[in-house]
Design an enzyme around this catalytic site. Structure first.
Site, PDB file in Angstrom:
ATOM      1  N   GLU A  44     -19.955 -33.757 -19.366  1.00  0.00           N
ATOM      2  CA  GLU A  44     -20.905 -33.705 -18.481  1.00  0.00           C
ATOM      3  C   GLU A  44     -19.474 -34.028 -17.716  1.00  0.00           C
ATOM      4  O   GLU A  44     -19.167 -32.341 -16.619  1.00  0.00           O
ATOM      5  CB  GLU A  44     -21.622 -33.714 -18.227  1.00  0.00           C
ATOM      6  CG  GLU A  44     -23.237 -32.918 -18.443  1.00  0.00           C
ATOM      7  CD  GLU A  44     -24.027 -34.429 -17.810  1.00  0.00           C
ATOM      8  OE1 GLU A  44     -25.535 -33.418 -18.408  1.00  0.00           O
ATOM      9  OE2 GLU A  44     -23.440 -34.727 -17.074  1.00  0.00           O
ATOM     10  N   ALA A 103     -27.101 -36.526 -20.030  1.00  0.00           N
ATOM     11  CA  ALA A 103     -26.529 -37.566 -18.603  1.00  0.00           C
ATOM     12  C   ALA A 103     -25.170 -38.088 -19.454  1.00  0.00           C
ATOM     13  O   ALA A 103     -24.682 -39.049 -19.078  1.00  0.00           O
ATOM     14  CB  ALA A 103     -27.260 -38.162 -18.623  1.00  0.00           C
TER      15      ALA A 103
END
Length: 425
Positions: free
Chosen positions: A367, A186
């Protein structure tokens, strides 16, 4: 069968956990709206950029607290640096003059929330040991997997201790040193481990201040040696918890992330209408990394993440026969190669946009760039529609990812139709 063991490795999401797919769906919706309204897709996107005071689909307000002016700044820079309007006109002209090759140009903005949704996961521990020769052992609960987390954490330690980074050595991840670790996922690696290391190093530095003050000309190894003989504690352990942003799904309150990362992707492709093959001519990427901990590493992360997304949206097809996966090896599962990457690639990190809540004003660079590869999908779609228009096919066509050569070829009609249309033009 419950409890059955086999030699087949279990599968899970690799990166993004649904965010790339969600982004693609959102951009597909905007693209279709633009086609129905007969306006250029980039014009529609420009009109719908977040502005302070807007209400998002989750019910939260867009506020200046999370630097919501950045999307417009990035979008304007992208349009300017990529010369988008000029190239858009050139692509339209090219497509009118060529029947067997078509070009597609697309641009998209990006807003991506970072860190975990569950508060118990937003934490990390660090242990820092300073040895009498000046060596600094930096231990943290993050996992180094090629993203250069160890390098960044050593930089954080060096900055906090006010020494050269060459003195710092990362330790291999070990739950004996940093127990109860959370996943390194994350985009949270630097965000939670960095502050833990910083606090540990600052504590050691404070204990060393009297030694430094008594001999201001001493070098770092001498200071550490002197502290050793004075029995000053040169080890510190810190457990850090990320400030929680208190998102409430029922009340739709607060924010959906600790902070937001912004960016933009622009891609131009050329499509061979007969074969369905395409090549990426140029890509322009802009990513908001706040004040980067390491600009070179962050730029590499942006380009690497983009390439992963490129595979997701264009080549990496998982085929199934009922419950059996047909293509399960690297020989059959096509990840991007040197032949698939853009001929030209321009990567920019947004300047002068510090992120005060996070470690040294930085933002994650992991990400979010995966999502930017959506611009390649959109560019391919543009070229497909241009080719279909030559065949008199102007209606909507569903184009699922990955956009493999087979999918593209099937969307273009038969080669005989294409040749006949080109000869009659």
């Amino acid at each position: 069968i419950p409890g059955t063991k086999s030699n087949v490795v279990t599968n899970t999401a690799y990166r993004g956990f649904g965010a790339p797919q969600t982004t693609q769906v959102q951009e597909m919706i905007l693209d279709r709206i633009a086609r129905e309204l007969l306006i250029a897709p980039h014009v529609l996107r420009d009109r719908n950029l977040n502005r302070p005071g807007d209400v998002t689909i989750t019910g939260t307000f867009v506020s200046t607290r999370f630097a919501e002016g950045i999307p417009r700044a990035i979008w304007d820079q992208q349009m300017r640096d990529s010369k988008y309007e000029e190239r858009w006109a050139a692509v339209q002209s090219y497509n009118k003059e060529h029947r067997l090759t078509k070009r597609g140009l697309a641009v998209m903005p990006l807003k991506n929330a970072t860190d975990f949704e569950e508060p118990f996961m937003a934490c990390a521990s660090a242990q820092v040991h300073v040895f009498r020769d000046g060596t600094v052992a930096v231990c943290h609960s993050g996992i180094e997997m090629g993203q250069a987390l160890h390098t960044k954490m050593c930089q954080v330690a060096a900055e906090a201790l006010q020494i050269d980074v060459e003195f710092c050595r990362p330790c291999a991840s070990d739950t004996h040193k940093c127990p109860n670790s959370q996943p390194t996922a994350a985009s949270s690696g630097s965000d939670v481990n960095g502050p833990a290391i910083k606090q540990a190093c600052e504590a050691i530095r404070r204990r060393l201040e009297p030694v430094i003050a008594s001999n201001p000309d001493a070098d770092w190894p001498s200071i550490c040696s002197s502290a050793y003989f004075q029995r000053i504690k040169l080890t510190e352990q810190v457990y850090y918890t990320l400030p929680w942003y208190e998102w409430n799904w029922a009340k739709k309150g607060q924010a959906t992330g600790f902070y937001y990362a912004y960016g933009s992707g622009c891609a131009e492709i050329e499509l061979d209408v007969l074969s369905g093959r395409y090549r990426i001519l140029r890509v322009d990427l802009i990513e908001d990394c706040g004040t980067p901990l390491n600009p070179l590493i962050d730029a590499g992360q942006v380009e690497g993440g983009f390439t992963q997304g490129l595979g997701l949206f264009t080549t990496e097809e998982v085929a199934w026969d009922g419950s059996r996966q047909l293509e399960a090896t690297a020989h059959e599962y096509a990840i991007p190669t040197m032949a698939d990457v853009p001929t030209e690639m321009f990567t920019h990190l947004l300047k002068d946009t510090p992120n005060p809540p996070n470690i040294y004003g930085s933002k994650a660079s992991a990400e979010a760039p995966v999502l930017l590869a959506t611009c390649v999908y959109l560019a391919i779609v543009e070229a497909i529609y241009a080719a279909r228009e030559d065949l008199g096919r102007t209606g909507y066509v569903r184009l699922d990812t990955p956009l493999t050569n087979e999918v593209v070829r099937n969307a273009l009609g038969s080669a005989a139709e294409v040749l006949k249309a080109s000869q009659s033009a």
